[in-house]
Design an enzyme around this catalytic site. Sequence first.
Site, PDB file in Angstrom:
ATOM      1  N   ASN A  18      42.868  51.239  50.832  1.00 13.53           N
ATOM      2  CA  ASN A  18      42.158  50.018  50.463  1.00 13.53           C
ATOM      3  C   ASN A  18      43.181  49.041  49.906  1.00 13.53           C
ATOM      4  O   ASN A  18      43.791  49.323  48.884  1.00 13.53           O
ATOM      5  CB  ASN A  18      41.096  50.354  49.407  1.00 13.53           C
ATOM      6  CG  ASN A  18      40.438  49.134  48.796  1.00 13.53           C
ATOM      7  OD1 ASN A  18      39.894  49.213  47.712  1.00 13.53           O
ATOM      8  ND2 ASN A  18      40.467  48.009  49.477  1.00 13.53           N
ATOM      9  N   GLY A  19      43.378  47.931  50.586  1.00 19.05           N
ATOM     10  CA  GLY A  19      44.331  46.935  50.108  1.00 19.05           C
ATOM     11  C   GLY A  19      45.129  46.360  51.258  1.00 19.05           C
ATOM     12  O   GLY A  19      44.779  46.549  52.426  1.00 19.05           O
ATOM     13  N   CYS A  26      42.138  42.701  40.424  1.00 18.40           N
ATOM     14  CA  CYS A  26      41.468  41.629  41.181  1.00 18.40           C
ATOM     15  C   CYS A  26      40.174  41.241  40.469  1.00 18.40           C
ATOM     16  O   CYS A  26      39.214  42.010  40.434  1.00 18.40           O
ATOM     17  CB  CYS A  26      41.133  42.118  42.598  1.00 18.40           C
ATOM     18  SG  CYS A  26      40.047  40.982  43.480  1.00 18.40           S
ATOM     19  N   CYS A  58      43.972  34.865  49.721  1.00 17.10           N
ATOM     20  CA  CYS A  58      44.262  36.174  49.132  1.00 17.10           C
ATOM     21  C   CYS A  58      45.139  36.956  50.108  1.00 17.10           C
ATOM     22  O   CYS A  58      44.851  36.991  51.300  1.00 17.10           O
ATOM     23  CB  CYS A  58      42.979  36.947  48.868  1.00 17.10           C
ATOM     24  SG  CYS A  58      43.307  38.629  48.275  1.00 17.10           S
ATOM     25  N   CYS A  74      44.639  39.483  38.333  1.00 13.43           N
ATOM     26  CA  CYS A  74      45.094  38.581  39.380  1.00 13.43           C
ATOM     27  C   CYS A  74      44.047  37.475  39.464  1.00 13.43           C
ATOM     28  O   CYS A  74      42.847  37.752  39.562  1.00 13.43           O
ATOM     29  CB  CYS A  74      45.172  39.308  40.730  1.00 13.43           C
ATOM     30  SG  CYS A  74      45.513  38.165  42.099  1.00 13.43           S
ATOM     31  N   CYS A 116      43.571  33.491  43.750  1.00 13.12           N
ATOM     32  CA  CYS A 116      42.754  32.647  44.638  1.00 13.12           C
ATOM     33  C   CYS A 116      42.181  31.439  43.888  1.00 13.12           C
ATOM     34  O   CYS A 116      41.702  30.498  44.494  1.00 13.12           O
ATOM     35  CB  CYS A 116      41.665  33.457  45.330  1.00 13.12           C
ATOM     36  SG  CYS A 116      40.718  34.496  44.241  1.00 13.12           S
TER      37      CYS A 116
HETATM   38 FE1  SF4 Z   1      41.375  39.207  44.034  1.00 18.46          FE
HETATM   39 FE2  SF4 Z   1      41.664  36.600  44.402  1.00 18.46          FE
HETATM   40 FE3  SF4 Z   1      43.729  38.107  43.547  1.00 18.46          FE
HETATM   41 FE4  SF4 Z   1      42.808  38.368  46.050  1.00 18.46          FE
HETATM   42  S1  SF4 Z   1      43.793  36.553  45.170  1.00 18.46           S
HETATM   43  S2  SF4 Z   1      43.362  40.031  44.644  1.00 18.46           S
HETATM   44  S3  SF4 Z   1      40.591  38.027  45.777  1.00 18.46           S
HETATM   45  S4  SF4 Z   1      41.772  37.693  42.464  1.00 18.46           S
END
Ligand code: SF4
Length: 478
Positions: free
Chosen positions: A117-118, A255, A401, A452, A455
């Site tokens: 997953n990822g 995330c 993302c 994270c 986005c």
């Molecule tokens: Fe999650 Fe957004 Fe980071 Fe992707 S960019 S891992 S969707 S928080």
Amino acid sequence: MQRSITIPYSDKPRHECGICGIFNHPDASKLTYFGLYALQHRGQESAGIVSSNGTTVSIHKAMGLVPEVFSEEILQSLTGSLAIGHVRYSTTGASNATNTQPLLARHKNQTISVAHNGNLVNATALRSELEDQGSIFQTTMDSEVVLHLMAHSASQGLNTALRQTFSSIKGAFSMLLMTEDRMVAIRDPDGFRPLCLGRLSCKKEGSWIVASETCALDLVEAEYIRDIEPGEILIIDKDGLRSLFPWPKQTPHHCIFEHVYFARPDSEVFGINVYHARKEMGKILARQAPIEADLVMPFPDSGNYAALGYAQESGIPLEFGVIRNHYVGRTFIQPTQSMRDFNVRVKLNPVRSFLQDKRIIIVEDSIIRGTTGKSRVAALRRTGAKEVHMVVSCPPTRHACYYGIDFPSVDQLVAGDKKVDEIRDYLGLDSLHYLSLDGLVQATGMSREKFCLACFNGVYPVQPDLNFHKDALALQNH
Ligand code: SF4
């Protein structure tokens, strides 16, 4: 001519994948099946299970939902007390049967399987290097590089092979590896995706489950023990559990979108209950964006829990002004003549008599492309709603993302090049308000550094491959 089409359920980003593994249980493949069933929301394109009885490895995987892919008979053929499984939505590699997981490879009379997953951000470069050294790839998935890297260092023993393999890959990986008699759970040092460990009740001592979310543990009545730590490689075998930590300790970057939208509300993710976090998002939103209105409503089932929080905090009644048809399949026959907003109405239908002359606040968990939102707002307007406002339980998603979520490219994100007022006008709303980034983090009760947020703010914890394309590895082959 009538034709069968796939319904664009919504313009939400697609879930990535879900993984589940069972060690030392006589019903390993069946429990894995149930685990995948609980994780179906994380991937609906394909499903697969590989099992081992210690000497023989069996595998079944196919396109489709978990109950479509497995029958009682198939599960009985997946023998042994060890199994790992995967549900997939393709975030790398085309959506086809070759790219289903788990991946199984044989090397020097031993097998190794992987469920991932990822997204690996350096998979293209690694694959190219491996191909230069003679490796032949069977799929276009980033996860396949792991099998090749493991095979390259297999002669140095499992611990060294794991350390060497995982210190060379970068990106987001919650992963399960399986040999004939071992299960290994790996979580990248940023801990982007969730992964948890549970104990199964079983006559056998040392019966374990590892799964993407705790909802899978609940279904098989496993006791939650702990999360696999960011940067941990957990080896489970007949000698018990032992961990390797091949990366220097660092601050994780979970995330946050798992809490906004991806994970199931009955799961505990990164140590926080998802239902609770979503409700808090709604409450904070009510304080940040107070609106005079007659009712608060979600578009089911998006935004349900944030809507509950908004209603409780604002004192405005929560109502279900739109009814969802739960029996809509994944494909249906298009009407002969073009019917306005048919794709929206086949799934959601507003209750006209209820919404007429009302001032409505819609609570959404996110707006990605904005296309379905536009049609839904138009449908509400046609009921005679007096005002239509929208509040969103996360900030505008302005960046792509690269860590396992299939966000559209920036030019497809409605917030990619539009200001909030422009999005409001595009959707046909009276007002539009987003939860602030601070408000979103506050709703989780955790500190900002641990997430994270790329986005939303464009700050990427791991340098992404900016040329990344979902089918990059396939394109490389042509
Ligand atoms: Fe999650 Fe957004 Fe980071 Fe992707 S960019 S891992 S969707 S928080």
